[in-house]
Design an enzyme around this catalytic site. Structure first.
Site, PDB file in Angstrom:
ATOM      1  N   CYS A   2       0.828  -1.199   0.000  1.00  0.00           N
ATOM      2  CA  CYS A   2       0.000   0.000   0.000  1.00  0.00           C
ATOM      3  C   CYS A   2       0.866   1.254   0.000  1.00  0.00           C
ATOM      4  O   CYS A   2       2.033   1.241   0.376  1.00  0.00           O
ATOM      5  CB  CYS A   2      -0.904   0.014   1.228  1.00  0.00           C
ATOM      6  SG  CYS A   2      -1.939  -1.449   1.395  1.00  0.00           S
ATOM      7  N   ARG A  27       4.167   0.226  -6.367  1.00  0.00           N
ATOM      8  CA  ARG A  27       4.110  -0.596  -5.164  1.00  0.00           C
ATOM      9  C   ARG A  27       2.991  -1.633  -5.260  1.00  0.00           C
ATOM     10  O   ARG A  27       2.984  -2.599  -4.493  1.00  0.00           O
ATOM     11  CB  ARG A  27       3.881   0.294  -3.932  1.00  0.00           C
ATOM     12  CG  ARG A  27       4.976   1.311  -3.731  1.00  0.00           C
ATOM     13  CD  ARG A  27       4.566   2.372  -2.724  1.00  0.00           C
ATOM     14  NE  ARG A  27       4.621   1.888  -1.365  1.00  0.00           N
ATOM     15  CZ  ARG A  27       5.687   1.962  -0.588  1.00  0.00           C
ATOM     16  NH1 ARG A  27       6.809   2.490  -1.051  1.00  0.00           N
ATOM     17  NH2 ARG A  27       5.653   1.528   0.649  1.00  0.00           N
ATOM     18  N   TRP A  75      -3.491  -2.422  -1.444  1.00  0.00           N
ATOM     19  CA  TRP A  75      -3.457  -3.796  -1.934  1.00  0.00           C
ATOM     20  C   TRP A  75      -4.142  -4.654  -0.887  1.00  0.00           C
ATOM     21  O   TRP A  75      -3.738  -4.696   0.263  1.00  0.00           O
ATOM     22  CB  TRP A  75      -2.030  -4.256  -2.192  1.00  0.00           C
ATOM     23  CG  TRP A  75      -1.977  -5.670  -2.684  1.00  0.00           C
ATOM     24  CD1 TRP A  75      -1.540  -6.753  -2.016  1.00  0.00           C
ATOM     25  CD2 TRP A  75      -2.425  -6.145  -3.958  1.00  0.00           C
ATOM     26  NE1 TRP A  75      -1.673  -7.880  -2.793  1.00  0.00           N
ATOM     27  CE2 TRP A  75      -2.209  -7.538  -3.983  1.00  0.00           C
ATOM     28  CE3 TRP A  75      -2.990  -5.514  -5.085  1.00  0.00           C
ATOM     29  CZ2 TRP A  75      -2.532  -8.318  -5.096  1.00  0.00           C
ATOM     30  CZ3 TRP A  75      -3.310  -6.298  -6.178  1.00  0.00           C
ATOM     31  CH2 TRP A  75      -3.076  -7.683  -6.179  1.00  0.00           C
ATOM     32  N   LYS A 487      23.729 -14.876 -15.490  1.00  0.00           N
ATOM     33  CA  LYS A 487      23.904 -13.441 -15.724  1.00  0.00           C
ATOM     34  C   LYS A 487      24.967 -13.198 -16.798  1.00  0.00           C
ATOM     35  O   LYS A 487      24.793 -12.359 -17.678  1.00  0.00           O
ATOM     36  CB  LYS A 487      24.324 -12.738 -14.427  1.00  0.00           C
ATOM     37  CG  LYS A 487      23.214 -12.583 -13.414  1.00  0.00           C
ATOM     38  CD  LYS A 487      22.203 -11.545 -13.862  1.00  0.00           C
ATOM     39  CE  LYS A 487      20.861 -11.779 -13.198  1.00  0.00           C
ATOM     40  NZ  LYS A 487      20.121 -12.949 -13.708  1.00  0.00           N
ATOM     41  N   GLU A 490      23.639 -14.230 -20.207  1.00  0.00           N
ATOM     42  CA  GLU A 490      22.525 -13.383 -20.651  1.00  0.00           C
ATOM     43  C   GLU A 490      23.000 -12.097 -21.316  1.00  0.00           C
ATOM     44  O   GLU A 490      22.465 -11.695 -22.353  1.00  0.00           O
ATOM     45  CB  GLU A 490      21.648 -12.994 -19.451  1.00  0.00           C
ATOM     46  CG  GLU A 490      20.595 -13.998 -19.057  1.00  0.00           C
ATOM     47  CD  GLU A 490      19.742 -13.483 -17.909  1.00  0.00           C
ATOM     48  OE1 GLU A 490      18.514 -13.618 -17.982  1.00  0.00           O
ATOM     49  OE2 GLU A 490      20.308 -12.940 -16.932  1.00  0.00           O
ATOM     50  N   LYS A 605      11.909  -9.199 -20.909  1.00  0.00           N
ATOM     51  CA  LYS A 605      11.865  -9.090 -19.447  1.00  0.00           C
ATOM     52  C   LYS A 605      10.892 -10.090 -18.865  1.00  0.00           C
ATOM     53  O   LYS A 605      11.167 -10.706 -17.838  1.00  0.00           O
ATOM     54  CB  LYS A 605      11.465  -7.661 -19.049  1.00  0.00           C
ATOM     55  CG  LYS A 605      11.455  -7.424 -17.542  1.00  0.00           C
ATOM     56  CD  LYS A 605      12.834  -7.616 -16.946  1.00  0.00           C
ATOM     57  CE  LYS A 605      12.860  -7.387 -15.460  1.00  0.00           C
ATOM     58  NZ  LYS A 605      14.140  -7.756 -14.839  1.00  0.00           N
TER      59      LYS A 605
END
Length: 610
Positions: A2, A27, A75, A487, A490, A605
């Site tokens: 929240c 958020r 939320w 990583k 990638e 993504k």
């Protein structure tokens, strides 16, 4: 998570509240609302389920203006995402409250208030707060005194913004375990859950400490500590600007997000720990009852999130004494797995829209394996909506394709879950308190690792002409090695593989030569001596070794072996800390290789198709 925003000014603050709420959207939320004290000294309130745009549409039908007000993005935890459950909550047209956090004793307080004649219009834990403040004000207390008296009766975590038409030039705020900042203006003051919400109106901030209560008018801020003593908290000037969602001082989003990890981890912990205990309510309504039934856990995830799950398997079994299985989500549906009844199905995803993970969760539910819990960075995502429980990682927007802060916050979230379940099995209160202390130390430890950036940048030059790399780790560091290899491949396009160090003699040692660098992670645990033997095997065959070692480990650099001393940490959190230097290494190698660091070829993504 929240979000709270509030203001006291000489101008109409409704546009300020709305912009602040928009900046808190990352958020996650499912409803929003504002309350202002209008020119007639009445509280005007508008709320709406859905997006900020839905709230704006409601305001078009019911315009509001005023110089004092509060806003909130919610939320849902206690109660569904409905208008009646949306904040602000108002008691008898006199007091309005917005709240972040979890009130553990809300059911007891609700029963007391029902007996004294208060009516409840929502299912939330927050409504007991606004009734209590009203009750204390009815007894003759000022709004400040009423808030202070109310906080003494609240158990759990909270950040509060309170206004009343009986004192309509004042905004009271309080915090315990949930973040809250005060924005300092000229003839106006603001509050918010984080700095980003207020950057369009100020760059000067006061950061409240646990137990603080602040009495705010347009001209003055008075802060009281937990003992009721007036205290001075420093005003800090933020280096962030209103457009700080960009790369800022960094060349790439990935580097920015690597450096955001201390703050992201602190956000993940906020409001979920109280007195060295994990608050189970952080996992959602009914979490305690569900956890009581759990006899084992089954984790499903892809890519980086799968590596987080592999680390968590060690934690669940060694720290909590709970059997744990980890599954690549894309394989789960097609091998007819046997899953223990009364298992907690844990799905992990940064986006919450990963197609394979979603499909695996749906299959698990169809087969009736048990309750489900999502660990995710996007609250409104499909994965969260499909799950019985959820824990948001609070990493904030992660734009770089190669996940960094989402990974480390997933690990922090998983450790919180290990503790919550472990207390029902083998974990003692002493162990829980120690683990919580280690988690709280993480932001500072990661800052220590980030200070190694320049050294790692120099080391990366050794990889400029390499085409292959081998990563080694033992125990919880084996999945860390896997993540490091992922990583590197990638974003630098170097072929990289990871192995448990004990498997060297079973094949990978045949690949070792001077042209294939070997990267090892060496925390200080019971497997250290065995790892040292493995490293000697590499060195004896001419392999070039790069070792990231705990500062307390006695491994020295020598010909063919370069040792980077990392912060000394407890073994429980070592996987989180040791992931960071591997992120920095992959980043600097990719920059030297000239690749597109933030958007590497062929990758997206969020993988939303199988």
């Amino acid at each position: 998570m929240c979000g709270i925003v509030g203001a006291v000014a000489e101008r109409d603050i409704v546009p300020i509240l709305l912009e602040g709420l928009r900046r808190l959207e990352y958020r996650g939320y499912d409803s929003a609302g504002i309350a202002v004290i209008n020119r007639d000294a009445n509280i005007g309130r508008v709320r709406a389920p859905g997006k900020i745009s839905d709230l704006v549409a409601e305001l078009a039908n019911d315009p509001q203006n005023g110089v004092v007000g509060i806003g909130h993005t919610r939320w849902a935890t206690h109660g569904k995402p409905t208008t009646s459950n949306a904040h602000p909550h108002v008691c008898r047209k006199s007091v309005a409250v917005v709240h972040n956090g979890i009130i553990e004793n809300h059911e007891t307080l609700r029963r007391e208030q029902l007996e004294t004649g208060y009516e409840f219009t929502s299912e939330t834990d927050t409504e007991v707060i606004v009734h209590m403040i009203h009750q204390f004000m009815e007894a003759g207390n000022s709004m400040l005194e009423a808030v202070r008296a109310s906080t003494t009766r609240l158990e759990g975590a909270y950040a509060l913004g309170v206004i009343s038409n009986e004192d309509n030039g004042r905004l009271i705020t309080a915090r315990l375990g949930s973040p809250l900042v005060i924005g300092v203006g000229i003839g106006e003051h603001f509050i918010a859950s984080d700095v980003a919400a207020l950057l369009p109106v100020t760059q000067r901030f006061i950061f409240l400490e646990d137990g603080d209560i602040a009495d705010i008018t347009k001209d003055k801020v008075t802060i009281y500590d937990a003992n009721g003593t007036v205290v001075e908290r420093p005003v800090r000037v933020s280096a962030l600007t209103a457009d700080s969602v960009g790369k800022g001082q960094y060349r790439h989003y990935m580097m920015k997000e690597i450096h955001e990890q201390p703050n992201a981890i602190a956000e993940t912990l906020e409001g979920r720990i109280n007195k060295k205990r994990v608050l189970e309510e952080a996992f959602g309504v009914g979490a305690s009852e569900i956890f009581d039934q759990v006899k084992g856990v089954h984790i499903i995830a892809c890519g980086t999130s799968y590596h987080a799950g592999m680390i968590a398997r060690y934690w669940f079994e060694s720290l909590a004494g709970i059997p744990c299985s980890v599954e690549v989500a894309s394989e789960f549906r097609y091998r007819y797995p046997v899953v223990r009844r009364n298992s907690l199905i844990i799905s992990i995803s940064q986006s919450g829209e990963t197609a394979d993970t979603l499909a695996a969760l749906q299959e698990a539910k169809k087969r009736g394996y048990g309750h489900s819990l999502a660990i995710c960075n996007v609250p409104e995502s499909s994965l969260v909506r499909e799950s019985d429980l959820f824990l948001m990682t609070r990493a904030g927007p992660e734009i770089g394709v190669a996940s960094t802060k989402a990974f480390t916050t997933q690990l922090v979230s998983l450790m919180l879950l290990v503790i919550a379940l472990g207390r029902r099995h083998d974990m003692t209160e002493h162990v829980e308190a120690a683990l919580v202390e280690h988690l709280i130390s993480l932001p500072a430890k990661i800052e220590e690792v980030l200070a190694l950036n320049d050294k790692i940048k120099e080391i990366a030059e050794q990889f400029a002409d390499k085409h292959h790399a081998l990563f080694l780790g033992r125990g919880t560091q084996y999945p860390v090695a896997m993540e490091g290899a992922l990583k590197l491949k990638e974003i630098s396009y170097i072929h990289a593989e990871a192995y448990p160090a004990g498997e060297l003699k079973h094949g990978p040692l045949a690949l070792v030569d001077a042209e294939m660098p070997v990267i090892a992670v060496a925390p200080n645990n019971e497997l250290l001596e065995k790892l040292k033997s493995n490293l000697q095997e590499v060195s004896a065959r001419g392999g070039q070794l790069l070792v990231f070692a705990d500062a307390s480990v006695h491994v020295e650099s020598e010909e063919g072996i370069e040792v980077v001393s990392v912060a000394s940490v407890d073994d429980s959190i070592a996987p989180i800390v040791f992931s960071v230097p591997l992120q920095l290494l992959s980043y600097h190698v990719a920059v030297l290789k000239g690749t597109d660091v933030d958007q590497p070829r062929n990758l997206a993504k969020s993988v939303t198709v199988e």
